[in-house]
Scaffold this motif. Structure first.
Motif, short mmCIF file in Angstrom:
data_model
loop_
_atom_site.label_atom_id
_atom_site.label_comp_id
_atom_site.label_asym_id
_atom_site.label_seq_id
_atom_site.Cartn_x
_atom_site.Cartn_y
_atom_site.Cartn_z
N LEU A 9 -9.34 10.69 7.03
CA LEU A 9 -8.29 9.88 7.63
C LEU A 9 -7.05 9.98 6.75
O LEU A 9 -7.09 9.64 5.57
CB LEU A 9 -8.74 8.42 7.75
CG LEU A 9 -7.76 7.47 8.44
CD1 LEU A 9 -7.63 7.83 9.92
CD2 LEU A 9 -8.20 6.02 8.28
N ASP A 10 -5.94 10.43 7.31
CA ASP A 10 -4.74 10.62 6.51
C ASP A 10 -3.97 9.31 6.35
O ASP A 10 -4.38 8.25 6.83
CB ASP A 10 -3.86 11.71 7.12
CG ASP A 10 -3.35 11.36 8.51
OD1 ASP A 10 -3.45 10.19 8.93
OD2 ASP A 10 -2.84 12.27 9.20
N GLY A 11 -2.82 9.41 5.66
CA GLY A 11 -2.04 8.22 5.41
C GLY A 11 -1.47 7.58 6.65
O GLY A 11 -1.29 6.35 6.71
N LEU A 12 -1.20 8.39 7.68
CA LEU A 12 -0.69 7.83 8.92
C LEU A 12 -1.73 6.97 9.62
O LEU A 12 -1.44 5.86 10.08
CB LEU A 12 -0.23 8.96 9.85
CG LEU A 12 0.96 9.77 9.35
CD1 LEU A 12 1.14 11.01 10.22
CD2 LEU A 12 2.22 8.93 9.35
N GLY A 13 -2.96 7.48 9.67
CA GLY A 13 -4.04 6.69 10.27
C GLY A 13 -4.29 5.43 9.48
O GLY A 13 -4.53 4.35 10.06
N ALA A 17 0.87 -1.17 0.00
CA ALA A 17 0.00 0.00 0.00
C ALA A 17 0.91 1.22 0.00
O ALA A 17 1.68 1.43 0.94
CB ALA A 17 -0.91 0.01 1.22
N ALA A 18 0.85 2.01 -1.08
CA ALA A 18 1.65 3.24 -1.19
C ALA A 18 0.76 4.40 -0.78
O ALA A 18 -0.19 4.74 -1.48
CB ALA A 18 2.16 3.42 -2.61
N LEU A 19 1.05 5.01 0.37
CA LEU A 19 0.14 5.97 0.98
C LEU A 19 0.75 7.37 1.07
O LEU A 19 1.85 7.54 1.62
CB LEU A 19 -0.22 5.51 2.40
CG LEU A 19 -0.74 4.09 2.59
CD1 LEU A 19 -0.94 3.81 4.08
CD2 LEU A 19 -2.03 3.88 1.82
N ASP A 20 0.02 8.35 0.56
CA ASP A 20 0.39 9.74 0.78
C ASP A 20 0.14 10.05 2.26
O ASP A 20 -0.82 9.55 2.86
CB ASP A 20 -0.46 10.64 -0.10
CG ASP A 20 -0.09 12.11 0.04
OD1 ASP A 20 1.06 12.40 0.38
OD2 ASP A 20 -0.97 12.95 -0.21
N ILE A 21 0.99 10.85 2.87
CA ILE A 21 0.79 11.17 4.28
C ILE A 21 -0.41 12.08 4.49
O ILE A 21 -1.25 11.83 5.35
CB ILE A 21 2.07 11.81 4.88
CG1 ILE A 21 3.12 10.72 5.09
CG2 ILE A 21 1.76 12.50 6.21
CD1 ILE A 21 4.39 11.21 5.75
#
Length: 217
Positions: free
Chosen positions: A60-64, A51-55
């Motif tokens: 809900l952001d990428g960290l969550g 899973a490539a997630l933008d922060i």
């Protein structure tokens, strides 16, 4: 085939990431998400390798999303996409269990290398973001570098070789191939290295490798 879910709130960025990744015939983007909630749902549905997630994303952001994904499955590696302005989030992402960090403005080849590395169980720190990751551990950087060099000095020559390659984002298989050893031997080396360095995962070991200046940029 490495299967990837991409999450970014900007459609154009998602399209760009998909385009870069799919230049590699061994990578397939199976779904795209515009926020963290969608990313979690799509990971549950597709069970991708990465899973490539933008922060930064709305809701809900990428960290969550990273925290939820790492908590719910061990089968999907998380690769965080960051910018120089988001340094303060990196420690939280590490704590959540992210396996890699890439600058969104970096070389497109690093994106492919990062996805391949984390899909194979390796840690991946983009050379340009490694210093930023290191800076988020607090304390005096020179002191941490001294401690890292002291810790690495306690390793054998072969263990330092393995640690340097681990820090450069190599998987066990790649390290074995480069050092002309069998993969099982590398797994044993990695386990010993983690124990001797007093760290729990490859990302932390990779950070020590960078702090000790074992990595050729």
């Amino acid at each position: 085939m490495i299967r990837v879910v991409v999450a970014d709130d900007e459609a154009m960025v998602r399209t760009g990431i998909r385009g870069i990744l799919e230049t590699d015939p061994g990578i397939e983007v199976v779904a795209e998400a515009a926020n963290g909630h969608e990313a979690i749902d799509l990971v549950a549905r597709h069970r991708p390798d990465v899973a490539a997630l933008d922060i930064r994303m709305p809701g809900l952001d990428g960290l969550g999303a990273a925290e939820a994904i790492c908590r719910s499955t061990k089968d999907t590696a998380v690769l965080m996409l960051t910018t120089f302005s988001e340094d303060s989030y990196i420690a939280r992402a590490l704590g959540a269990g992210a396996s890699g960090f890439l600058l969104k403005s970096g070389d497109p080849r690093e994106l492919i290398a990062g996805v391949r590395a984390v899909s194979e169980g390796a840690a991946y720190l983009s050379p340009k973001v490694a210093a930023r990751v290191i800076s988020n551990f607090g304390g005096d950087r020179m002191l941490r570098a001294e401690r890292a060099r002291a810790a690495v000095a306690g390793l054998s020559d072969r263990e330092r070789q393995v640690l340097a390659l681990l820090g450069a984002g190599r998987s066990n298989q790649e390290i074995a191939r480069e050092l002309f050893l069998v993969e099982g031997t590398i797994k044993s080396y990695v386990s010993t290295i983690l124990n001797r360095l007093g760290v729990r995962n490859r990302v932390r070991a990779a950070i020590i490798a960078h702090e000790a200046d074992l990595i050729d940029d």
